[in-house]
Structures are given as C-alpha cells and as structure tokens.
Design a protein around this motif. Structure first.
Motif, PDB file in Angstrom:
ATOM      1  N   UNK A  11      -2.054  -5.269  12.961  1.00  0.00           N
ATOM      2  CA  UNK A  11      -1.261  -4.044  12.891  1.00  0.00           C
ATOM      3  C   UNK A  11      -0.067  -4.367  11.985  1.00  0.00           C
ATOM      4  N   UNK A  12      -0.086  -3.820  10.776  1.00  0.00           N
ATOM      5  CA  UNK A  12       0.931  -4.140   9.775  1.00  0.00           C
ATOM      6  C   UNK A  12       2.105  -3.177   9.901  1.00  0.00           C
ATOM      7  N   UNK A  13       3.300  -3.716  10.105  1.00  0.00           N
ATOM      8  CA  UNK A  13       4.480  -2.872  10.320  1.00  0.00           C
ATOM      9  C   UNK A  13       5.301  -2.661   9.042  1.00  0.00           C
ATOM     10  N   UNK A  14       4.781  -3.132   7.920  1.00  0.00           N
ATOM     11  CA  UNK A  14       5.483  -2.890   6.657  1.00  0.00           C
ATOM     12  C   UNK A  14       4.500  -2.852   5.505  1.00  0.00           C
ATOM     13  N   UNK A  15       4.079  -1.634   5.156  1.00  0.00           N
ATOM     14  CA  UNK A  15       3.349  -1.371   3.934  1.00  0.00           C
ATOM     15  C   UNK A  15       4.084  -0.237   3.215  1.00  0.00           C
ATOM     16  N   UNK A  16       3.505   0.258   2.123  1.00  0.00           N
ATOM     17  CA  UNK A  16       4.201   1.246   1.304  1.00  0.00           C
ATOM     18  C   UNK A  16       3.218   2.287   0.796  1.00  0.00           C
ATOM     19  N   UNK A  17       3.730   3.470   0.534  1.00  0.00           N
ATOM     20  CA  UNK A  17       2.905   4.547   0.001  1.00  0.00           C
ATOM     21  C   UNK A  17       3.508   5.028  -1.318  1.00  0.00           C
ATOM     22  N   UNK A 116      -9.720  -1.623   5.893  1.00  0.00           N
ATOM     23  CA  UNK A 116     -10.971  -2.131   6.466  1.00  0.00           C
ATOM     24  C   UNK A 116     -11.373  -3.447   5.804  1.00  0.00           C
ATOM     25  N   UNK A 117     -11.162  -3.520   4.498  1.00  0.00           N
ATOM     26  CA  UNK A 117     -11.547  -4.720   3.746  1.00  0.00           C
ATOM     27  C   UNK A 117     -10.496  -5.814   3.805  1.00  0.00           C
ATOM     28  N   UNK A 118      -9.434  -5.583   4.566  1.00  0.00           N
ATOM     29  CA  UNK A 118      -8.341  -6.547   4.627  1.00  0.00           C
ATOM     30  C   UNK A 118      -7.984  -6.929   6.060  1.00  0.00           C
ATOM     31  N   UNK A 119      -8.871  -6.634   7.013  1.00  0.00           N
ATOM     32  CA  UNK A 119      -8.698  -7.024   8.408  1.00  0.00           C
ATOM     33  C   UNK A 119      -7.474  -6.351   9.035  1.00  0.00           C
ATOM     34  N   UNK A 120      -7.192  -5.116   8.612  1.00  0.00           N
ATOM     35  CA  UNK A 120      -6.033  -4.383   9.104  1.00  0.00           C
ATOM     36  C   UNK A 120      -6.498  -3.131   9.834  1.00  0.00           C
ATOM     37  N   UNK A 121      -6.085  -2.977  11.089  1.00  0.00           N
ATOM     38  CA  UNK A 121      -6.461  -1.795  11.852  1.00  0.00           C
ATOM     39  C   UNK A 121      -5.486  -0.648  11.655  1.00  0.00           C
ATOM     40  N   UNK A 122      -4.178  -0.937  11.638  1.00  0.00           N
ATOM     41  CA  UNK A 122      -3.176   0.129  11.570  1.00  0.00           C
ATOM     42  C   UNK A 122      -2.035  -0.304  10.666  1.00  0.00           C
ATOM     43  N   UNK A 123      -1.345   0.700  10.085  1.00  0.00           N
ATOM     44  CA  UNK A 123      -0.356   0.402   9.059  1.00  0.00           C
ATOM     45  C   UNK A 123       0.782   1.412   9.101  1.00  0.00           C
TER      46      UNK A 123
END
Length: 409
Positions: A11-17, A116-123
């Motif tokens: 569960x990544x708590x810091x990504x960007x859009x 999905x391709x980076x083993x990340x469920x939520x962002x």
C-alpha cells in the motif's frame, strides 16, 4: 495473505498523478471556466532548476510540451515528474506531453495496470499542477475562482481518479490554504464522502502563511482529528527545497530533500499541537526515516535539559518522542539505514511508497527493492511496513480479517 518471503502487496502512501487535460473543463463550474486553468500544448524554452527554484520560459520553436495556463502562471510538465518508462539518463528537465508519458501517469485504469505489474494493491497520489499542497491556488489573485478550483480538483480526485478503482486509488484532497474556515469546511465536505487524507505544507510560513505555533490552524487540526483525516506533508510542500550554495547543482537539493521534513517534525513536536490534538495524525511523505532516531534523541535531550529557557516547560508535558510514536508516520522508498534502525524509528510508525511516476520511483522494481530492504525481518514487521501501518493510518477497508502479523484471524 502471502508469506513474508513472497512479500505482502504494497500500500503506497506517496505516488503522484499528472492531471488530465479535461480536468477543469469537466469539473469546474461553467461560470468559472473562462478564468480557470486551461491546458495548452506549446514549445518550451529555458528550463533550469537553480537554488531550489525552477526558471521556465515558453518558446514556439522549442520541444512540444503540455502546459497549464492559469492567471499569470505558465506551468509545464517535465520529464523528471513523469519519468517512469524512460532510461535513467533520459529523466531530465525537458518538457513532455501526455502522449509521451506512460499512460498510467494520468489515466486511472492504466495506473491500476501499472500497480498490478509492480506488486502494489493501493496508492495515495499527490497532485502535480496544484503543487504538493495546493500552492498554485493559494497564490492565485482571484480567490473565488481559486476556491472553485480546489473543490473541482477534489471532486475529480474522489469521483473520477479514485471512483472506479474499487478502493485501490485512495483519495487525497486539497484545502484552500488562504482561509482556515474554508479549509475546515472542505475537510468536512470530503470526510463525509470517505476521504481520510489531506495535503498540507510542511512549513506554512515559507508560503507566507501563519505558523503552526500561532493557533491559527487549530480549527483545521481539530477537524482533521475529529474526522480521522491524516495531514500529509510532502517534501517540497513549502515551495522551497533545502539548498546550500545558491549555485549548487540540483543534486544537492535532491540529497537534502529530507531536511524540511526534519525541521517540520521538530516544529510540531515543540508546538503543542499534538498535545492539544492527541488523535491527530501527521504523515511525512517522501521524507525518508534514517534521520528520525537522532532527531528524536536530540528533541528529548533538549526537552530534559533546556525546557525552562527553551520556551516549552509548560507547553510540552512529556518527552517529544512520546508524541512522535503516538501520532506521526514516516514514509520511505529506499532507506537501508532507516530499516536498520526500525526499533528507534518505530515499527508502527513506518509506511512505504513507490513514488510513481517521479524520477525516484522504484517502478517497476518495487517488489525487488522492498524484498531487499525487508530481508531478515519478522513477517509481522514486514506486514506493518508494507501495508498494515498504511491501512491503519488511512482507515482503509482492507485486511479487516487479518491480524497485525499479516495472518488471517
């Protein structure tokens, strides 16, 4: 749940859009659209990063770049903020169009595929054009339009970016920084639809705003506490990155990027804010964590030895580290020293990020990076760091039937 050898989904708590070109045309009320932000594709000229500030110009003969035009602001997208998919030496300050970016930068369905391709469920994703805590709108002249823009961004974030993701894209909203009562109202509005995270400045005074010591922000902190809204402070959310010599290369600022997080955390620990609001949660996004043990040691030492003349004898009743362990979350993507010091950083205070699509992003190798950092740690610690602490911090509807060690009840 997967075994620790396989690594729990992140569960990544810091990504960007990267905001889509239609955002304000679609979500801003019609009466404001002629005065709101407008997308433009045009050539870019000079683009430099000096002393923690960008110098930018338009050039009709320059490389095609996607811009936002808003009042007197010309805001280009750059390769270093949409870097995934490029080779390391191609992650430059050159301008870029959305068509040149990886689609996951701005398209939510493509983002889910990249997760999905980076083993990340939520962002949880921070904004780009509004900047890390909405400085773009705080600096605008027409505050009526600026408020409408903040609300439009939040509506897009909740309903479009996150809306069809099944909870995998986690909403992170803005506030109108220039008016604390409007900020309180926006927290209430978004909390009512399930939002549990808001952007804020690591050092508000750098933006010309009141300090956290002044009491001005207490209604905002109280509303965040009451609604369980996490106050997320990204490096750079003070519009000023740490710098040494004014002519130092950008690598100096990149190396020192944690400094503002360290200054901000110390500010909060001695402010009384966490004493007055004992359920308030703070998150330092991309601040890393290897520096935290000594910062806490020094803060506690100052409290013990210097609190009488230091102005905190009657303000901070317990050692400052007490409030850190109770209310503050760190965030990292690469920090072996921090992992080696988890007993002092706090196994319940650490969260993980991928920083997609920035130049620091571990995409698409996040699983390998995480496994390298987590090697030898107990499964229950791995679970907390990779997802459990983030789920608890953000009150996510995930793993409700899982114990703290990652095993099913």
């Amino acid at each position: 749940m997967e075994s620790s050898a396989e690594l729990p989904m992140v569960v990544s708590v810091d990504d960007h859009v990267i905001e889509p070109a239609h955002l304000f045309e679609t979500w801003l009320p019609a009466k404001y659209r002629d005065r709101g932000p407008k997308p433009l594709t045009a050539g870019i000229g000079q683009l430099e990063y000096i002393g923690g500030k960008y110098r930018i110009s338009m050039d009709p003969d320059g490389p095609p770049t996607d811009w936002w035009i808003y009042e007197d602001l010309q805001f280009p997208y750059k390769r270093n903020i949409a870097a995934v998919g490029f080779d390391r030496d191609e992650m430059t300050l050159e301008g870029i169009t959305r068509e040149q970016m990886r689609r996951g930068c701005w398209d939510p369905k493509a983002r889910i595929e990249d997760m999905e391709n980076n083993h990340v469920e939520a962002s949880l994703c921070f904004p780009t054009f509004p900047r890390f805590c909405g400085q773009t709108f705080a600096e605008a002249h027409d505050k009526e339009v600026a408020l409408a823009c903040v609300r439009a961004y939040n509506d897009w974030m909740v309903e479009e970016w996150c809306g069809d993701s099944g909870g995998r894209l986690i909403p992170l909203c803005l506030i109108p920084l220039w008016d604390v009562q409007l900020a309180v109202a926006e927290i209430k509005r978004n909390a009512a639809r399930g939002v549990r995270a808001v952007c804020f400045s690591e050092i508000p005074t750098y933006l010309g705003l009141p300090s956290i010591h002044s009491g001005y922000w207490d209604p905002f902190f109280a509303e965040c506490e009451a609604t369980g809204t996490v106050v997320c402070m990204h490096i750079g959310s003070s519009s000023q990155m740490p710098a040494a010599s004014p002519d130092a290369p950008p690598a100096v600022q990149a190396t020192l990027s944690f400094n503002n997080a360290m200054a901000s955390m110390t500010d909060f620990l001695f402010s009384g804010v966490l004493v007055r609001h004992p359920r308030l949660k703070l998150a330092y996004s991309e601040g890393q964590m290897g520096w935290i043990p000594y910062a806490l040691e020094r803060a506690d030492d100052v409290w013990r030895e210097h609190r009488a003349w230091g102005g905190v004898r009657d303000l901070i009743p317990e050692p400052p580290s007490t409030y850190y362990y109770r209310q503050i979350f760190a965030c990292f993507f690469r920090d072996r020293h921090g992992v080696a010091s988890l007993d002092k950083v706090g196994v319940d205070n650490v969260t993980f990020e991928t920083d997609y699509p920035h130049v620091d992003s571990t995409w698409p190798e996040t699983k390998a990076v995480a496994l390298d950092h987590m090697a030898g740690l107990p499964p229950e610690v791995v679970y907390k760091v990779m997802r459990g602490n983030a789920i608890r911090m953000l009150e996510l509807d995930l793993d409700r039937h899982v114990n703290a060690d990652g095993r099913l009840r």
